[in-house]
Design a protein around this motif. Structure first.
Motif, PDB file in Angstrom:
ATOM      1  N   LEU A   3     -31.571  57.959 -29.655  1.00  0.00           N
ATOM      2  CA  LEU A   3     -31.000  57.446 -28.414  1.00  0.00           C
ATOM      3  C   LEU A   3     -29.737  56.665 -28.750  1.00  0.00           C
ATOM      4  O   LEU A   3     -29.601  56.145 -29.859  1.00  0.00           O
ATOM      5  CB  LEU A   3     -31.992  56.516 -27.710  1.00  0.00           C
ATOM      6  N   ILE A   5     -28.185  53.377 -27.793  1.00  0.00           N
ATOM      7  CA  ILE A   5     -28.547  52.138 -27.117  1.00  0.00           C
ATOM      8  C   ILE A   5     -27.389  51.158 -27.252  1.00  0.00           C
ATOM      9  O   ILE A   5     -27.036  50.767 -28.373  1.00  0.00           O
ATOM     10  CB  ILE A   5     -29.841  51.552 -27.708  1.00  0.00           C
ATOM     11  N   ASN A   6     -26.813  50.802 -26.119  1.00  0.00           N
ATOM     12  CA  ASN A   6     -25.638  49.922 -26.095  1.00  0.00           C
ATOM     13  C   ASN A   6     -24.570  50.393 -27.072  1.00  0.00           C
ATOM     14  O   ASN A   6     -23.978  49.616 -27.809  1.00  0.00           O
ATOM     15  CB  ASN A   6     -26.037  48.477 -26.367  1.00  0.00           C
ATOM     16  N   GLN A  10     -29.716  55.080 -32.414  1.00  0.00           N
ATOM     17  CA  GLN A  10     -30.948  54.548 -33.000  1.00  0.00           C
ATOM     18  C   GLN A  10     -32.030  55.607 -32.914  1.00  0.00           C
ATOM     19  O   GLN A  10     -32.155  56.289 -31.900  1.00  0.00           O
ATOM     20  CB  GLN A  10     -31.410  53.293 -32.259  1.00  0.00           C
ATOM     21  N   LEU A  17     -38.433  54.475 -20.410  1.00  0.00           N
ATOM     22  CA  LEU A  17     -37.557  53.319 -20.530  1.00  0.00           C
ATOM     23  C   LEU A  17     -38.373  52.042 -20.734  1.00  0.00           C
ATOM     24  O   LEU A  17     -37.993  51.171 -21.525  1.00  0.00           O
ATOM     25  CB  LEU A  17     -36.667  53.220 -19.291  1.00  0.00           C
ATOM     26  N   LEU A  20     -39.387  51.881 -24.310  1.00  0.00           N
ATOM     27  CA  LEU A  20     -38.244  51.536 -25.146  1.00  0.00           C
ATOM     28  C   LEU A  20     -38.036  50.027 -25.158  1.00  0.00           C
ATOM     29  O   LEU A  20     -37.849  49.427 -26.217  1.00  0.00           O
ATOM     30  CB  LEU A  20     -36.974  52.235 -24.647  1.00  0.00           C
ATOM     31  N   THR A  33     -30.929  47.614 -16.680  1.00  0.00           N
ATOM     32  CA  THR A  33     -30.918  48.824 -17.496  1.00  0.00           C
ATOM     33  C   THR A  33     -30.193  49.959 -16.779  1.00  0.00           C
ATOM     34  O   THR A  33     -30.205  50.052 -15.552  1.00  0.00           O
ATOM     35  CB  THR A  33     -32.360  49.287 -17.817  1.00  0.00           C
ATOM     36  N   VAL A  56     -28.596  54.668 -23.249  1.00  0.00           N
ATOM     37  CA  VAL A  56     -29.252  53.574 -22.540  1.00  0.00           C
ATOM     38  C   VAL A  56     -28.402  52.314 -22.703  1.00  0.00           C
ATOM     39  O   VAL A  56     -27.988  51.995 -23.818  1.00  0.00           O
ATOM     40  CB  VAL A  56     -30.670  53.323 -23.099  1.00  0.00           C
ATOM     41  N   GLU A  57     -28.164  51.646 -21.609  1.00  0.00           N
ATOM     42  CA  GLU A  57     -27.485  50.344 -21.649  1.00  0.00           C
ATOM     43  C   GLU A  57     -28.492  49.298 -21.204  1.00  0.00           C
ATOM     44  O   GLU A  57     -29.201  49.474 -20.204  1.00  0.00           O
ATOM     45  CB  GLU A  57     -26.273  50.316 -20.708  1.00  0.00           C
ATOM     46  N   ILE A  58     -28.556  48.210 -21.966  1.00  0.00           N
ATOM     47  CA  ILE A  58     -29.455  47.095 -21.653  1.00  0.00           C
ATOM     48  C   ILE A  58     -28.597  45.832 -21.617  1.00  0.00           C
ATOM     49  O   ILE A  58     -27.951  45.494 -22.623  1.00  0.00           O
ATOM     50  CB  ILE A  58     -30.561  46.965 -22.717  1.00  0.00           C
TER      51      ILE A  58
END
Length: 65
Positions: A3, A5-6, A10, A17, A20, A33, A56-58
């Motif tokens: 994925l 991630i930001n 990773q 989600l 995760l 998210t 994915v953005e967190i």
């Protein structure tokens, strides 16, 4: 699965989600998210499945001025 991630690739084992966030130790945190550029509400995270290559953005709120 891999994925993004930001912005960082990773390898992580998470089917949804919500899983995760648990794997990243953020399951109890207040965060926003997004999956592939689309906002995902907290109540929808359990039903939001992930696939290899997803972005994915967190984001966590911050205080300051």
């Amino acid at each position: 699965m891999t994925l993004i991630i930001n912005g960082e690739r990773q390898d992580i084992d998470a089917e949804t989600l919500a899983r995760l966030l648990d794997a990243l130790e953020l399951g109890e945190s207040v965060v926003a998210t997004a999956l592939n550029g689309r906002f995902v509400r907290a109540v929808d995270r359990d039903g939001t499945t992930l696939k290899d290559g997803d972005a994915v953005e967190i984001l966590a709120p911050r205080q300051g001025g």
